[in-house]
Design an enzyme around this catalytic site. Structure first.
Site, PDB file in Angstrom:
ATOM      1  N   THR A 118     -21.629  69.261  52.010  1.00 50.66           N
ATOM      2  CA  THR A 118     -20.949  69.647  50.902  1.00 50.66           C
ATOM      3  C   THR A 118     -20.404  71.211  51.257  1.00 50.66           C
ATOM      4  OG1 THR A 118     -22.071  68.395  49.350  1.00 50.66           O
ATOM      5  CG2 THR A 118     -20.676  70.185  48.166  1.00 50.66           C
ATOM      6  N   ARG A 148     -28.026  60.047  45.752  1.00 47.91           N
ATOM      7  CA  ARG A 148     -28.961  60.761  45.048  1.00 47.91           C
ATOM      8  C   ARG A 148     -30.157  60.672  45.610  1.00 47.91           C
ATOM      9  NH1 ARG A 148     -28.265  56.893  39.977  1.00 47.91           N
ATOM     10  NH2 ARG A 148     -27.690  55.517  41.830  1.00 47.91           N
ATOM     11  N   GLU A 149     -30.974  61.611  45.565  1.00 48.41           N
ATOM     12  CA  GLU A 149     -32.127  61.712  46.126  1.00 48.41           C
ATOM     13  C   GLU A 149     -33.039  60.649  45.260  1.00 48.41           C
ATOM     14  OE1 GLU A 149     -34.037  65.668  46.734  1.00 48.41           O
ATOM     15  OE2 GLU A 149     -32.177  66.313  47.789  1.00 48.41           O
ATOM     16  N   ASN A 205     -19.805  66.745  41.081  1.00 44.04           N
ATOM     17  CA  ASN A 205     -21.140  67.220  40.801  1.00 44.04           C
ATOM     18  C   ASN A 205     -20.903  67.912  39.676  1.00 44.04           C
ATOM     19  OD1 ASN A 205     -22.389  65.892  42.755  1.00 44.04           O
ATOM     20  ND2 ASN A 205     -22.980  67.613  43.878  1.00 44.04           N
ATOM     21  N   CYS A 257     -28.527  70.424  44.674  1.00 41.16           N
ATOM     22  CA  CYS A 257     -27.089  70.647  44.729  1.00 41.16           C
ATOM     23  C   CYS A 257     -26.426  70.920  43.507  1.00 41.16           C
ATOM     24  CB  CYS A 257     -26.668  69.094  45.185  1.00 41.16           C
ATOM     25  SG  CYS A 257     -27.046  68.587  46.721  1.00 41.16           S
ATOM     26  N   LYS A 318     -36.857  66.005  39.778  1.00 39.35           N
ATOM     27  CA  LYS A 318     -36.395  64.724  39.048  1.00 39.35           C
ATOM     28  C   LYS A 318     -37.381  63.794  39.594  1.00 39.35           C
ATOM     29  CE  LYS A 318     -32.956  63.023  41.863  1.00 39.35           C
ATOM     30  NZ  LYS A 318     -31.951  62.040  42.101  1.00 39.35           N
ATOM     31  N   ARG A 325     -36.533  71.998  45.341  1.00 37.15           N
ATOM     32  CA  ARG A 325     -35.566  73.000  45.092  1.00 37.15           C
ATOM     33  C   ARG A 325     -34.922  73.022  43.934  1.00 37.15           C
ATOM     34  NH1 ARG A 325     -32.305  71.411  50.902  1.00 37.15           N
ATOM     35  NH2 ARG A 325     -32.802  69.286  50.066  1.00 37.15           N
TER      36      ARG A 325
HETATM   37  P1  NAD Z   1     -31.639  69.738  54.046  1.00 36.40           P
HETATM   38  O1  NAD Z   1     -32.028  70.836  53.936  1.00 36.40           O
HETATM   39  O2  NAD Z   1     -32.436  68.591  53.468  1.00 36.40           O
HETATM   40  O3  NAD Z   1     -31.203  69.385  55.639  1.00 36.40           O
HETATM   41  C1  NAD Z   1     -30.570  69.785  56.342  1.00 36.40           C
HETATM   42  C2  NAD Z   1     -31.214  69.808  58.025  1.00 36.40           C
HETATM   43  O4  NAD Z   1     -30.185  70.524  58.873  1.00 36.40           O
HETATM   44  C3  NAD Z   1     -32.452  70.617  58.237  1.00 36.40           C
HETATM   45  O5  NAD Z   1     -33.302  69.694  58.713  1.00 36.40           O
HETATM   46  C4  NAD Z   1     -32.273  71.764  58.952  1.00 36.40           C
HETATM   47  O6  NAD Z   1     -33.240  71.879  60.125  1.00 36.40           O
HETATM   48  C5  NAD Z   1     -30.847  71.084  59.875  1.00 36.40           C
HETATM   49  N1  NAD Z   1     -30.058  72.279  60.539  1.00 36.40           N
HETATM   50  C6  NAD Z   1     -30.077  73.330  59.948  1.00 36.40           C
HETATM   51  N2  NAD Z   1     -29.146  74.159  60.930  1.00 36.40           N
HETATM   52  C7  NAD Z   1     -29.008  73.195  61.986  1.00 36.40           C
HETATM   53  C8  NAD Z   1     -27.958  73.215  63.005  1.00 36.40           C
HETATM   54  N3  NAD Z   1     -27.190  74.362  63.352  1.00 36.40           N
HETATM   55  N4  NAD Z   1     -28.243  72.224  64.012  1.00 36.40           N
HETATM   56  C9  NAD Z   1     -29.022  71.185  63.658  1.00 36.40           C
HETATM   57  N5  NAD Z   1     -29.627  71.095  62.618  1.00 36.40           N
HETATM   58  C10 NAD Z   1     -29.645  72.028  61.597  1.00 36.40           C
HETATM   59  O7  NAD Z   1     -30.265  69.378  53.389  1.00 36.40           O
HETATM   60  P2  NAD Z   1     -29.778  67.870  52.709  1.00 36.40           P
HETATM   61  O8  NAD Z   1     -30.443  68.094  51.193  1.00 36.40           O
HETATM   62  O9  NAD Z   1     -29.814  66.987  53.438  1.00 36.40           O
HETATM   63  O10 NAD Z   1     -28.256  68.505  52.258  1.00 36.40           O
HETATM   64  C11 NAD Z   1     -27.077  68.613  53.308  1.00 36.40           C
HETATM   65  C12 NAD Z   1     -25.897  68.693  53.030  1.00 36.40           C
HETATM   66  O11 NAD Z   1     -25.524  67.667  52.144  1.00 36.40           O
HETATM   67  C13 NAD Z   1     -25.742  69.977  51.884  1.00 36.40           C
HETATM   68  O12 NAD Z   1     -24.478  70.653  52.095  1.00 36.40           O
HETATM   69  C14 NAD Z   1     -25.863  69.386  50.549  1.00 36.40           C
HETATM   70  O13 NAD Z   1     -25.130  69.892  49.453  1.00 36.40           O
HETATM   71  C15 NAD Z   1     -24.989  68.151  50.970  1.00 36.40           C
HETATM   72  N6  NAD Z   1     -25.297  66.783  49.788  1.00 36.40           N
HETATM   73  C16 NAD Z   1     -26.926  66.735  49.716  1.00 36.40           C
HETATM   74  C17 NAD Z   1     -27.296  65.553  49.215  1.00 36.40           C
HETATM   75  C18 NAD Z   1     -28.958  65.248  48.768  1.00 36.40           C
HETATM   76  O14 NAD Z   1     -29.360  64.505  47.542  1.00 36.40           O
HETATM   77  N7  NAD Z   1     -29.731  66.180  49.091  1.00 36.40           N
HETATM   78  C19 NAD Z   1     -26.546  64.759  48.530  1.00 36.40           C
HETATM   79  C20 NAD Z   1     -25.167  64.620  49.019  1.00 36.40           C
HETATM   80  C21 NAD Z   1     -24.778  65.998  49.615  1.00 36.40           C
HETATM   81  C1  UGA Z   2     -26.671  64.443  42.657  1.00 32.58           C
HETATM   82  C2  UGA Z   2     -25.600  63.697  42.440  1.00 32.58           C
HETATM   83  O1  UGA Z   2     -25.965  62.647  41.466  1.00 32.58           O
HETATM   84  C3  UGA Z   2     -25.123  63.022  43.747  1.00 32.58           C
HETATM   85  O2  UGA Z   2     -24.158  62.052  43.556  1.00 32.58           O
HETATM   86  C4  UGA Z   2     -24.913  64.040  44.689  1.00 32.58           C
HETATM   87  O3  UGA Z   2     -24.597  63.489  45.869  1.00 32.58           O
HETATM   88  C5  UGA Z   2     -26.117  65.049  45.040  1.00 32.58           C
HETATM   89  O4  UGA Z   2     -26.559  65.470  43.781  1.00 32.58           O
HETATM   90  C6  UGA Z   2     -25.839  66.087  46.034  1.00 32.58           C
HETATM   91  O5  UGA Z   2     -24.506  66.424  45.832  1.00 32.58           O
HETATM   92  O6  UGA Z   2     -26.796  66.608  46.130  1.00 32.58           O
HETATM   93  P1  UGA Z   2     -29.477  64.445  43.042  1.00 32.58           P
HETATM   94  O7  UGA Z   2     -29.422  65.894  42.946  1.00 32.58           O
HETATM   95  O8  UGA Z   2     -30.207  63.657  43.848  1.00 32.58           O
HETATM   96  O9  UGA Z   2     -27.849  63.672  42.924  1.00 32.58           O
HETATM   97  O10 UGA Z   2     -30.082  64.017  41.474  1.00 32.58           O
HETATM   98  P2  UGA Z   2     -29.518  63.457  39.953  1.00 32.58           P
HETATM   99  O11 UGA Z   2     -30.024  62.317  39.926  1.00 32.58           O
HETATM  100  O12 UGA Z   2     -27.807  63.672  39.960  1.00 32.58           O
HETATM  101  O13 UGA Z   2     -30.163  64.768  39.130  1.00 32.58           O
HETATM  102  C7  UGA Z   2     -29.782  65.993  38.918  1.00 32.58           C
HETATM  103  C8  UGA Z   2     -30.240  66.723  38.102  1.00 32.58           C
HETATM  104  O14 UGA Z   2     -29.984  66.318  36.916  1.00 32.58           O
HETATM  105  C9  UGA Z   2     -31.899  66.527  38.012  1.00 32.58           C
HETATM  106  O15 UGA Z   2     -32.432  67.512  37.754  1.00 32.58           O
HETATM  107  C10 UGA Z   2     -32.129  65.462  36.961  1.00 32.58           C
HETATM  108  O16 UGA Z   2     -33.277  65.579  36.259  1.00 32.58           O
HETATM  109  C11 UGA Z   2     -30.821  66.038  35.753  1.00 32.58           C
HETATM  110  N1  UGA Z   2     -30.576  64.743  35.084  1.00 32.58           N
HETATM  111  C12 UGA Z   2     -29.678  63.894  35.433  1.00 32.58           C
HETATM  112  C13 UGA Z   2     -30.567  64.986  33.428  1.00 32.58           C
HETATM  113  O17 UGA Z   2     -31.331  66.023  33.116  1.00 32.58           O
HETATM  114  N2  UGA Z   2     -29.927  64.267  32.619  1.00 32.58           N
HETATM  115  C14 UGA Z   2     -29.386  63.165  33.084  1.00 32.58           C
HETATM  116  O18 UGA Z   2     -29.092  62.153  32.348  1.00 32.58           O
HETATM  117  C15 UGA Z   2     -29.303  62.756  34.611  1.00 32.58           C
END
Ligand code: NAD
Ligand code: UGA
Length: 423
Positions: A118, A148-149, A205, A257, A318, A325
């Protein structure tokens, strides 16, 4: 197709594993060699339901850029973009990845870099200029991720839409080939320029975060006027223009996020001299939420938390994830500690190394001798606890259910003092 993921975290690992399931030849790279060693031995470094069954030996895990296959056609960047103290997204991992790619693939390599992390609107254009300035022929597209996680596999296989930002039809063909299984299922495939695709991610988001902040505000009002937030959410959610999702009142939104993305978007509006009134109100409302929850707990315990033993159930931000985080649970624990409460916490999957927090092996152990039981994360197993037993072992029979997941009438009949949110 031959594709590589740079960054093997929640997004990179899930996307890589699922793209392999779609039939592509996948290489996953991470500079964290411990993670890669675990993955090489088929151990997942994260908790994500269902992911294990899609993990196959066909996926290549590497910890160095020099091992990226030379015939890779698309390279997804899936590294983290955390908040800087300024509120802006830290893009250093994205640019470090780009530097490493140029360094190891050479300037003549013309693979397509697909930014899945992102990143603030405008980043892909900047990245493109950056590559051009280094004489690199690498091309840029973006494909923000919406999983979503805890639901990541289901979300990847069945997204509401796939968004791609591209510069030209040739790059689009690559992305269409990658997502063919989803396009065949008629999942909407939305194509735009780079900056619009980047903005769609932040706006999604932020809108969802705003829905949560709104329902939490309504919950506060319900508590004062005697209305019921759950009926209210049901009642408004039936209007399809509002929608029933993301209307659960609770301890505030957390995770890696929502908080960082809405902050980055609000910072962008400020930099662009656009009124970010709604975004900033949502941020402020959510920042106040843990403090409000502390007041609720304190009031339930007669006004003082000093030397009270509080059993906190849930550490993850959640249910369904090990991710802590920006978890409201962690924030609430810190605030309880500031008010001299003693904390015993339990989570089925997540953990914390917060000083002074005792981690229990079971919810029952956490509740033993407690003055209050506070549910912060909505793990399903908390619905099925043996409350008869818990009633016997708690010092005070006070339950504060910040997720409205328990049956207040049943608990009241057992002799518990029960407090929910917005009721
Ligand atoms: P994360 O912290 O779980 O993973 C990132 C990984 O990148 C780490 O394992 C780290 O060691 C690795 N890394 C860092 N620098 C690097 C480099 N230069 N080369 C190779 N590896 C490297 O992060 P995440 O939760 O997977 O999120 C990644 C991106 O996706 C963010 O921008 C986040 O906003 C976005 N995103 C996350 C979610 C989610 O549910 N976690 C959902 C949608 C979008
Ligand atoms: C969220 C978005 O739902 C994903 O679409 C997006 O890809 C992701 O962020 C991202 O960009 O990383 P996530 O962070 O895994 O996904 O979790 P959510 O299920 O969206 O919940 C986010 C937070 O809102 C949690 O703390 C949850 O408890 C809270 N929440 C969610 C509420 O308090 N009420 C609700 O009705 C829903």
């Amino acid at each position: 197709m031959n594709i590589t993921f740079i960054g093997t975290g929640y997004v990179g690992l899930v996307s890589g594993v699922m793209m392999s399931y779609f039939g592509h030849n996948v290489t996953c790279l991470d500079t964290n060699s411990t993670k890669i060693a675990q993955l090489k031995s088929s151990t997942l470094p994260i908790y994500e339901p269902e992911l294990e069954k899609y993990l196959t030996p066909a996926i290549k895990f590497i910890d160095h850029y020099r091992d990226i296959p030379s015939d890779t056609e698309a390279i997804f960047i899936t590294v983290g973009t955390p908040s800087l103290p300024s509120g802006q997204a830290d893009l250093s991992y994205v640019f470090a990845a780009a530097d490493n790619l140029i360094g190891h693939l050479g300037t003549s390599n013309d693979s397509l870099i697909v930014v899945k992390s992102t990143v603030p609107p405008g980043t892909c254009n900047k990245l493109q200029s950056y590559l051009a300035a280094k004489n690199s022929k690498l091309k840029i597209a973006t494909n923000p991720e919406f999983l979503r996680e805890g639901m990541a596999v289901k979300d990847f296989l069945n997204p509401d839409r796939v968004i791609v930002g591209i510069n030209n039809r040739e790059d689009l063909k690559i992305l269409e080939a990658l997502y063919k299984p989803l396009i065949k299922k008629n999942i909407p495939f939305v194509v735009s320029d780079l900056i619009t695709a980047e903005t769609i991610k932040y706006a999604s988001n932020s809108f969802l975060a705003a829905k949560i902040a709104f329902i939490n505000e309504m919950a506060d009002l319900c508590e004062i006027i005697g209305a019921d937030i759950e009926k209210l959410a049901y009642g408004i959610g039936l209007d399809h223009r509002i929608g029933k999702d993301f209307l659960k009142a609770g301890p505030g939104f957390g995770g890696s996020c929502f908080p960082k993305d809405i902050l980055a978007l609000a910072t962008l509006t400020k930099d662009c001299k656009v009124d970010g009134l709604i975004l900033n109100a949502v941020i402020t409302a959510n920042e106040r939420r843990p403090g409000n929850m502390i007041n609720k707990i304190s009031t339930a315990l007669g006004g003082s938390l000093a030397n009270k033993k509080i059993a906190v159930l849930g550490l993850a931000f959640k249910a369904g994830t090990d991710d802590v985080r920006s978890s409201p649970a962690i924030e609430i624990i810190k605030l309880l500690q500031e008010r001299q409460a003693n904390i015993v916490a339990y989570d089925p999957i997540a953990t914390t190394d917060l000083t002074g927090v005792m981690i229990a092996d079971s919810p029952i152990e956490a509740c033993n001798g407690a003055d209050a039981l506070v549910i912060v994360t909505e793990w399903q197993e908390f619905e099925r606890l043996d409350f008869e037993h818990i009633h016997k072992i708690m010092k005070n029979r006070v339950i504060i259910d910040l997720r409205n997941m328990l049956d207040s009438r049943v608990l009241a009949a057992m002799g518990f003092e029960y407090y929910g949110v917005g009721k």
